[in-house]
Design a protein around this motif. Structure first.
Motif, mmCIF file in Angstrom:
data_model
loop_
_atom_site.group_PDB
_atom_site.id
_atom_site.type_symbol
_atom_site.label_atom_id
_atom_site.label_comp_id
_atom_site.label_asym_id
_atom_site.label_seq_id
_atom_site.Cartn_x
_atom_site.Cartn_y
_atom_site.Cartn_z
ATOM 1 N N GLU A 272 40.176 -24.702 -24.865
ATOM 2 C CA GLU A 272 41.071 -24.379 -25.976
ATOM 3 C C GLU A 272 41.459 -25.608 -26.786
ATOM 4 O OE1 GLU A 272 42.102 -21.601 -27.153
ATOM 5 O OE2 GLU A 272 41.109 -20.344 -25.696
ATOM 6 N N ASP A 273 40.963 -26.810 -26.377
ATOM 7 C CA ASP A 273 41.358 -28.014 -27.105
ATOM 8 C C ASP A 273 40.953 -27.975 -28.563
ATOM 9 O OD1 ASP A 273 40.951 -30.385 -24.388
ATOM 10 O OD2 ASP A 273 42.634 -29.123 -24.967
ATOM 11 N N THR A 274 39.916 -27.194 -28.871
ATOM 12 C CA THR A 274 39.453 -27.156 -30.256
ATOM 13 C C THR A 274 40.324 -26.248 -31.125
ATOM 14 O OG1 THR A 274 37.911 -25.372 -29.661
ATOM 15 C CG2 THR A 274 37.078 -27.638 -29.573
ATOM 16 N N LEU A 275 41.170 -25.417 -30.511
ATOM 17 C CA LEU A 275 42.046 -24.526 -31.267
ATOM 18 C C LEU A 275 43.354 -25.233 -31.574
ATOM 19 C CD1 LEU A 275 41.601 -21.183 -29.300
ATOM 20 C CD2 LEU A 275 40.533 -21.823 -31.457
ATOM 21 N N PRO A 276 44.058 -24.834 -32.644
ATOM 22 C CA PRO A 276 45.389 -25.375 -32.889
ATOM 23 C C PRO A 276 46.306 -25.068 -31.716
ATOM 24 C CG PRO A 276 44.559 -24.217 -34.819
ATOM 25 C CD PRO A 276 43.607 -23.928 -33.701
ATOM 26 N N LEU A 277 47.189 -26.012 -31.405
ATOM 27 C CA LEU A 277 48.064 -25.854 -30.240
ATOM 28 C C LEU A 277 48.936 -24.598 -30.322
ATOM 29 C CD1 LEU A 277 49.096 -26.969 -27.584
ATOM 30 C CD2 LEU A 277 50.688 -28.423 -28.871
ATOM 31 N N PRO A 278 49.580 -24.289 -31.457
ATOM 32 C CA PRO A 278 50.386 -23.055 -31.496
ATOM 33 C C PRO A 278 49.566 -21.809 -31.167
ATOM 34 C CG PRO A 278 50.896 -24.439 -33.377
ATOM 35 C CD PRO A 278 49.704 -25.038 -32.721
ATOM 36 N N GLU A 279 48.324 -21.752 -31.641
ATOM 37 C CA GLU A 279 47.488 -20.593 -31.356
ATOM 38 C C GLU A 279 47.158 -20.504 -29.869
ATOM 39 O OE1 GLU A 279 43.096 -18.801 -32.622
ATOM 40 O OE2 GLU A 279 44.092 -20.326 -33.860
ATOM 41 N N THR A 280 46.904 -21.652 -29.255
ATOM 42 C CA THR A 280 46.605 -21.661 -27.818
ATOM 43 C C THR A 280 47.807 -21.178 -27.016
ATOM 44 O OG1 THR A 280 45.070 -23.495 -28.119
ATOM 45 C CG2 THR A 280 45.883 -23.113 -25.897
ATOM 46 N N ILE A 281 49.004 -21.711 -27.326
ATOM 47 C CA ILE A 281 50.216 -21.291 -26.594
ATOM 48 C C ILE A 281 50.504 -19.815 -26.851
ATOM 49 C CG2 ILE A 281 52.672 -21.732 -26.268
ATOM 50 C CD1 ILE A 281 50.872 -23.934 -25.256
ATOM 51 N N ALA A 282 50.244 -19.363 -28.079
ATOM 52 C CA ALA A 282 50.456 -17.948 -28.377
ATOM 53 C C ALA A 282 49.550 -17.065 -27.521
ATOM 54 C CB ALA A 282 50.202 -17.696 -29.865
ATOM 55 N N ARG A 283 48.317 -17.474 -27.327
ATOM 56 C CA ARG A 283 47.411 -16.695 -26.480
ATOM 57 C C ARG A 283 47.889 -16.672 -25.041
ATOM 58 N NH1 ARG A 283 41.090 -17.596 -28.151
ATOM 59 N NH2 ARG A 283 41.300 -17.087 -30.376
ATOM 60 N N ILE A 284 48.357 -17.822 -24.554
ATOM 61 C CA ILE A 284 48.871 -17.872 -23.181
ATOM 62 C C ILE A 284 50.077 -16.950 -23.041
ATOM 63 C CG2 ILE A 284 49.947 -19.373 -21.467
ATOM 64 C CD1 ILE A 284 48.260 -21.662 -22.588
ATOM 65 N N ALA A 285 50.989 -17.004 -24.017
ATOM 66 C CA ALA A 285 52.180 -16.151 -23.948
ATOM 67 C C ALA A 285 51.802 -14.676 -24.034
ATOM 68 C CB ALA A 285 53.142 -16.526 -25.090
ATOM 69 N N HIS A 286 50.882 -14.328 -24.930
ATOM 70 C CA HIS A 286 50.469 -12.936 -25.067
ATOM 71 C C HIS A 286 49.828 -12.419 -23.781
ATOM 72 C CE1 HIS A 286 49.065 -9.271 -27.004
ATOM 73 N NE2 HIS A 286 47.841 -9.518 -26.504
ATOM 74 N N GLY A 287 49.030 -13.256 -23.140
ATOM 75 C CA GLY A 287 48.397 -12.825 -21.905
ATOM 76 C C GLY A 287 49.375 -12.653 -20.768
ATOM 77 N N SER A 288 50.560 -13.230 -20.880
ATOM 78 C CA SER A 288 51.574 -13.127 -19.818
ATOM 79 C C SER A 288 52.752 -12.267 -20.241
ATOM 80 C CB SER A 288 52.068 -14.534 -19.444
ATOM 81 O OG SER A 288 51.010 -15.360 -19.063
ATOM 82 N N ALA A 313 52.985 -25.060 -20.076
ATOM 83 C CA ALA A 313 53.245 -23.655 -20.390
ATOM 84 C C ALA A 313 52.676 -22.733 -19.320
ATOM 85 C CB ALA A 313 52.652 -23.318 -21.762
ATOM 86 N N GLN A 314 51.449 -22.999 -18.894
ATOM 87 C CA GLN A 314 50.844 -22.166 -17.853
ATOM 88 C C GLN A 314 51.636 -22.240 -16.555
ATOM 89 O OE1 GLN A 314 46.956 -23.965 -17.845
ATOM 90 N NE2 GLN A 314 46.070 -22.348 -19.107
ATOM 91 N N GLU A 315 52.014 -23.449 -16.160
ATOM 92 C CA GLU A 315 52.741 -23.601 -14.883
ATOM 93 C C GLU A 315 54.120 -22.969 -14.954
ATOM 94 O OE1 GLU A 315 53.261 -24.623 -10.969
ATOM 95 O OE2 GLU A 315 51.445 -24.748 -12.185
ATOM 96 N N ALA A 316 54.810 -23.155 -16.068
ATOM 97 C CA ALA A 316 56.163 -22.596 -16.193
ATOM 98 C C ALA A 316 56.125 -21.069 -16.175
ATOM 99 C CB ALA A 316 56.814 -23.100 -17.483
ATOM 100 N N ILE A 317 55.164 -20.461 -16.861
ATOM 101 C CA ILE A 317 55.044 -18.996 -16.850
ATOM 102 C C ILE A 317 54.702 -18.505 -15.450
ATOM 103 C CG2 ILE A 317 53.655 -17.079 -17.698
ATOM 104 C CD1 ILE A 317 53.454 -18.513 -20.361
ATOM 105 N N THR A 318 53.776 -19.200 -14.765
ATOM 106 C CA THR A 318 53.404 -18.808 -13.395
ATOM 107 C C THR A 318 54.614 -18.860 -12.474
ATOM 108 O OG1 THR A 318 51.151 -19.632 -13.703
ATOM 109 C CG2 THR A 318 51.917 -19.378 -11.440
ATOM 110 N N ASN A 319 55.406 -19.932 -12.559
ATOM 111 C CA ASN A 319 56.601 -20.042 -11.711
ATOM 112 C C ASN A 319 57.622 -18.959 -12.039
ATOM 113 O OD1 ASN A 319 55.601 -22.213 -10.320
ATOM 114 N ND2 ASN A 319 56.691 -23.764 -11.520
ATOM 115 N N ALA A 320 57.784 -18.671 -13.331
ATOM 116 C CA ALA A 320 58.756 -17.646 -13.715
ATOM 117 C C ALA A 320 58.368 -16.283 -13.141
ATOM 118 C CB ALA A 320 58.863 -17.579 -15.239
ATOM 119 N N HIS A 321 57.088 -15.933 -13.248
ATOM 120 C CA HIS A 321 56.652 -14.639 -12.701
ATOM 121 C C HIS A 321 56.706 -14.613 -11.180
ATOM 122 C CE1 HIS A 321 55.800 -13.223 -16.587
ATOM 123 N NE2 HIS A 321 54.563 -13.708 -16.744
#
Length: 399
Positions: A272-288, A313-321
């Motif tokens: 995902e490094d080639t994508l803009p950071l907001p778009e990458t985080i948005a995908r992670i949030a949408h998937g969770s 972001a991935q680790e924080a969402i995983t811990n929250a769930h």
């Protein structure tokens, strides 16, 4: 004769050092030998067909010397010769050409002194030496012409014609300047290519280091936990505690499954490094099924900073769930002039105030703090400020 520093061309650059294929090399290897050779052959043929009547031995001598020193810059390893040797050869060439200008006037020999003038300007590193040699050669040519006129030698010409000998010097200087400019340009191009190659190698090393950190963060903790659990299972089995040993094996399996999931997420983040950071985080949030908001003006950030934000972001969402199942999770990506801030909050459960257990995490709080420290940033992980319930993870990194 030693040249002063201000008389020399650019340091470290010589026209003779120009790479193969440049006009300077072409002129040296083809044009110069052809011109000098043609004039030499014509002069010798003309002297054989019409031998000089007056001073034949002197005429033949100066012509032969002029021809020999004229071809020297083309057949000798000129750039390996010392400055003194170069000036000596050009001086002899100039002197022999000056004498042959009048003694062999009915041949092509007078052109040799003009070539000597060009050679002085083009081949000598010192401008002062070139002007001195050509000035002395011009004076010698005028003197010999005057003497020849006084002795009533055949084919004499006005002495002032010899003054044109100095003019080709400027042709040689112009050729030298152009050759130096080409050599400097070629050197700059080669240095630029080397710098680009060095930057590419440095970028490759940085990328290797980043991938190595990902492998360490994702697999290192999981594999270490698996090894500990398997060692424990072996010890429990030897002690006759089969049920506890089986439980340790199941925990090892759970760690392996968790490690596989973390590995997949890490590979996804690397891609995902080639994508803009907001778009990458948005995908992670949408998937969770988490909320996501962007504040400030998104802009370019360093690759390692973007990677740290994605992993946090991935680790924080995983811990929250894991530790607050059913809680509402929200992500805020905030851009400022100097910082980029990621805040992950959950509404919490009865267990929300307890510190999370990271035994199944491939990165964990320790890994996130290490990344933040390497990037001169900070990480906060703890209860949300009262009266709001839940848990907050906040990562701040310089852009």
């Amino acid at each position: 004769m030693n040249a002063e520093p201000d008389d020399t061309r650019p340091a470290g650059v010589r026209a003779d050092d120009a790479p193969a294929g440049t006009p300077a090399r072409f002129a040296d290897e083809l044009i110069r030998p052809f011109v000098v050779g043609t004039i030499s052959v014509l002069t010798l043929i003309q002297l054989v067909e019409h031998p000089p009547v007056r001073l034949p031995w002197l005429t033949w001598g100066v012509v032969v010397v002029a021809i020999a020193t004229g071809v020297a810059p083309s057949i000798l390893p000129w750039r390996r010769l010392s400055d003194r040797m170069q000036m000596t050869l050009v001086s002899v060439f100039m002197a022999a050409g000056a004498v042959s200008f009048s003694l062999a006037k009915d041949t092509a020999a007078p052109a040799l002194v003009l070539i000597a003038s060009v050679t002085a300007g083009e081949k000598l590193a010192s401008r002062r030496a070139a002007f001195t040699i050509v000035g002395a050669g011009t004076a010698a040519t005028a003197t010999v012409s005057w003497v020849a006129t006084a002795l009533h030698l055949p084919h004499e010409s006005p002495w002032w014609v010899s003054l044109i000998v100095c003019l080709p010097l400027y042709i040689g200087l112009a050729r030298r300047e152009r050759a130096d400019a080409l050599a400097i340009a070629d050197l700059a191009a080669r240095q630029s290519r080397r710098a680009a190659a060095s930057e590419a190698r440095e970028a490759a090393l940085e990328e290797r280091g980043r991938i190595a950190r990902e492998i360490h963060d994702v697999l290192g903790h999981a594999l270490s936990g698996i090894a500990v659990q398997l060692d424990m299972a072996d010890a429990l089995y030897v002690a006759g505690r089969g049920q506890d040993a089986n439980e340790a094996v199941r925990r090892a399996r759970a760690l392996a499954v968790s490690g596989i999931g973390e590995t997949r997420r890490a590979i996804h983040a690397l891609r995902e490094d080639t994508l803009p950071l907001p778009e990458t985080i948005a995908r992670i949030a949408h998937g969770s099924t988490a909320g996501f908001e962007v504040r400030g003006e998104p802009g370019e950030v360093r690759v390692e900073v973007a990677q740290a934000v994605i992993r946090a972001a991935q680790e924080a969402i995983t811990n929250a769930h894991r530790h607050a199942p059913g809680a509402e999770v929200r992500l805020l990506l905030d851009y400022t002039d100097r910082l980029i801030r990621l805040t992950v909050t959950d509404t919490g459960t009865a267990e929300a105030g307890a510190p999370p257990n990271h035994s199944g995490s491939g990165m964990g709080l320790v890994g996130m703090r290490e990344r933040a420290s390497l990037l001169e940033g900070t990480l906060y992980a703890g209860p949300t400020e009262p009266p709001a319930p839940g848990w907050t993870v906040r990562l701040e990194l310089p852009r």
